[in-house]
Design an enzyme around this catalytic site. Sequence first.
Site, PDB file in Angstrom:
ATOM      1  N   CYS A  55      26.918  42.896  65.377  1.00 44.62           N
ATOM      2  CA  CYS A  55      26.428  42.294  64.142  1.00 44.62           C
ATOM      3  C   CYS A  55      26.606  43.256  62.960  1.00 44.62           C
ATOM      4  O   CYS A  55      26.968  44.417  63.132  1.00 44.62           O
ATOM      5  CB  CYS A  55      24.959  41.931  64.290  1.00 44.62           C
ATOM      6  SG  CYS A  55      23.902  43.376  64.512  1.00 44.62           S
ATOM      7  N   ALA A  58      24.790  46.487  63.265  1.00 43.17           N
ATOM      8  CA  ALA A  58      25.459  47.414  64.189  1.00 43.17           C
ATOM      9  C   ALA A  58      26.568  48.179  63.463  1.00 43.17           C
ATOM     10  O   ALA A  58      26.739  49.383  63.659  1.00 43.17           O
ATOM     11  CB  ALA A  58      26.040  46.653  65.375  1.00 43.17           C
ATOM     12  N   ARG A  89      26.394  54.680  71.686  1.00 38.97           N
ATOM     13  CA  ARG A  89      27.790  54.751  71.255  1.00 38.97           C
ATOM     14  C   ARG A  89      28.415  56.104  71.584  1.00 38.97           C
ATOM     15  O   ARG A  89      29.603  56.277  71.515  1.00 38.97           O
ATOM     16  CB  ARG A  89      27.845  54.472  69.746  1.00 38.97           C
ATOM     17  CG  ARG A  89      29.247  54.416  69.157  1.00 38.97           C
ATOM     18  CD  ARG A  89      29.172  53.693  67.831  1.00 38.97           C
ATOM     19  NE  ARG A  89      30.378  53.773  67.054  1.00 38.97           N
ATOM     20  CZ  ARG A  89      30.512  54.513  65.958  1.00 38.97           C
ATOM     21  NH1 ARG A  89      29.507  55.275  65.532  1.00 38.97           N
ATOM     22  NH2 ARG A  89      31.630  54.510  65.278  1.00 38.97           N
ATOM     23  N   HIS A 187      30.308  47.624  58.143  1.00 43.59           N
ATOM     24  CA  HIS A 187      31.144  48.764  57.712  1.00 43.59           C
ATOM     25  C   HIS A 187      31.291  48.723  56.195  1.00 43.59           C
ATOM     26  O   HIS A 187      31.147  49.726  55.511  1.00 43.59           O
ATOM     27  CB  HIS A 187      32.564  48.678  58.291  1.00 43.59           C
ATOM     28  CG  HIS A 187      32.648  48.625  59.780  1.00 43.59           C
ATOM     29  ND1 HIS A 187      33.652  47.949  60.421  1.00 43.59           N
ATOM     30  CD2 HIS A 187      31.869  49.168  60.741  1.00 43.59           C
ATOM     31  CE1 HIS A 187      33.495  48.081  61.726  1.00 43.59           C
ATOM     32  NE2 HIS A 187      32.426  48.808  61.956  1.00 43.59           N
TER      33      HIS A 187
HETATM   34 FE1  CFM Z   1      36.668  51.892  64.294  1.00 42.70          FE
HETATM   35 FE2  CFM Z   1      36.920  50.906  66.485  1.00 42.70          FE
HETATM   36 FE3  CFM Z   1      34.717  50.500  64.982  1.00 42.70          FE
HETATM   37 FE4  CFM Z   1      35.225  52.904  66.053  1.00 42.70          FE
HETATM   38 FE5  CFM Z   1      33.604  52.352  68.159  1.00 42.70          FE
HETATM   39 FE6  CFM Z   1      35.311  50.358  68.496  1.00 42.70          FE
HETATM   40 FE7  CFM Z   1      33.113  49.938  67.072  1.00 42.70          FE
HETATM   41 MO1  CFM Z   1      32.953  50.321  69.663  1.00 42.70          MO
HETATM   42  S1  CFM Z   1      37.328  52.906  66.110  1.00 42.70           S
HETATM   43  S2  CFM Z   1      34.554  52.347  64.107  1.00 42.70           S
HETATM   44  S3  CFM Z   1      34.078  54.271  67.243  1.00 42.70           S
HETATM   45  S4  CFM Z   1      36.696  49.779  64.748  1.00 42.70           S
HETATM   46  S5  CFM Z   1      34.669  51.833  69.858  1.00 42.70           S
HETATM   47  S6  CFM Z   1      37.549  50.062  68.304  1.00 42.70           S
HETATM   48  S7  CFM Z   1      34.020  48.673  68.455  1.00 42.70           S
HETATM   49  S8  CFM Z   1      31.765  51.315  67.949  1.00 42.70           S
HETATM   50  S9  CFM Z   1      32.894  49.255  65.040  1.00 42.70           S
END
Ligand code: CFM
Length: 537
Positions: A55, A58, A89, A187
């Site tokens: 979400c 997260a 994580r 993000h």
């Molecule tokens: Fe970038 Fe990723 Fe992500 Fe990531 Fe991660 Fe991920 Fe994630 Mo899990 S590199 S930041 S450190 S998009 S592994 S493939 S899904 S936490 S939001």
Amino acid sequence: MGMNEAKLQEILDQYPAKVQKNRKKHIFIKRSDVESQQIEANTRTIPGIITNRGCAYAGCKGVVLGPIKDMVHIVHGPIGCGYYAWNTRRNKAKSDDPKQNFINYCISTDMQESDIVFGGEKKLAKVIDEVMEIFHPKAITLSATCPVGLIGDDMGAVAKAAEAKHGVQVLSFSCEGYKGVSQSAGHHIANNILMEKVIGTGDQEEAPAKFPINLLGEYNIGGDGWEVERILKEIGYHVVSVMTGDGSYEAIKNAHTAELNLVQCHRSINYIAEMLETKYGTPWLKVNFIGIQGTIESLRNMALYFDDKELTLKTEAVIASELARIEPIFDQYKKICEGKTAFCFVGGSRGHHFQNLFSELGIETLLAGYEFAHRDDYEGREVIPTIKTDADSKNIPHYTAEVDEKRFRLKVSPEKLEELKAKIPLGEYKGMRFDMKDGSIIVDDLNHFETEEFIKVLKPDIFTSGIKDKYVIQKMGINSKQLHSYDYSGPYAGFNGAVKFAEDISMGFASPTWNFITPPWKNQPLLEGTVTEEGVA
Ligand code: CFM
């Protein structure tokens, strides 16, 4: 048995018509004889479908803010949201000042029913007071969970009052879980506020050493960032800040002093990379420190950018000595891995990045995808102007970075920039499709039904994904490896990481466990039906 359009259609035919129409747009088989293959991405998952996505909360608190070690991150909400973003994580951090490393804490307002009914602002203010008294952090973040937005707590006002009271920065993030279709929205929310309120607020006008860089989109999962930093420092780079793995508030404030920004995870941080260029004139370079060749190529591209004889020589010297050290070990593991096949489905960048390592080990990636990436992560950045902003994306407050009159400085001349762009991926990312072989499958937001169906047809030797499907896959008799948390292992980046990854998956292949599990297709018919007088039912 490979995949083709007919077999893909057979899988899709099992869906009700409406669902089929939707899912069809999220899947394609790579063909290089057609110029563009459009995919639908960053749209809502159909209710009822078991997805691996997270979400907005997260993405904001868990992914971008959480790894910043010297800030205290307060989760405003019921305890579950805090608990499930508590270090699972595996974003590691260490500090010279252990009193300013809060990475191991989980701090939540633990909202109860009465807070939902009467409001949680007072409780939040009280938690900030307690945090200040106990930890004395340099700054605090507040992350909203779903109920906070629903009941209308004014976190911004609480943050403002707390800043006045305690004299430290208190940043408020409206990252309620429902703010987007996945963690991707979170993000963006985190990037905007870090850019608006933290980056560039440091005192330094210039970096204290030569070749200063920021490493963006590296979250130090299993120690990845430490391995990349080890290599960069050995060559002679000055790492100003890492965003945000093992990251520090103090360092991020001075990120404007870097001469180049490296982008590892494009999905989670391309916003900051773009805004740093607008505001301070610092170009960004897409790198991939996963895989031996990916690491070498990234290092050579950086050397081309700085165009310094000594730095280039040192780059080559480090590459040569690292290769001499690791290749003999890596090649041993390659013997175990060669000829195997893989599915690689991860969040928003690893589904692409790890294909490098697989191919270096002689493993072919048959299927890859992302949980929540956008079209540009599949098709390349040139499609960005054609992506329509839908209602879900409009939920994210808009922020536009402007030129910082005082600190904007072109790092390379416009002519030199153009010249470099022809050679290295400056401000450029070509996406996953570009690197995949013809006939391989690309899937967005792969769900559990499709996971099982694709396994039955393609029978990969290894499936790399996450905790939500790991055990389903393992029970089907397939070697399964988590590429989010690395299953308690890592680092997998850089030279040492490539060897560690090779070792771990070789152990998986060599394990006798698989001989004790009979996959369903070995003793069950794949199709079930009866023949009646009217025909086949
Ligand atoms: Fe970038 Fe990723 Fe992500 Fe990531 Fe991660 Fe991920 Fe994630 Mo899990 S590199 S930041 S450190 S998009 S592994 S493939 S899904 S936490 S939001």
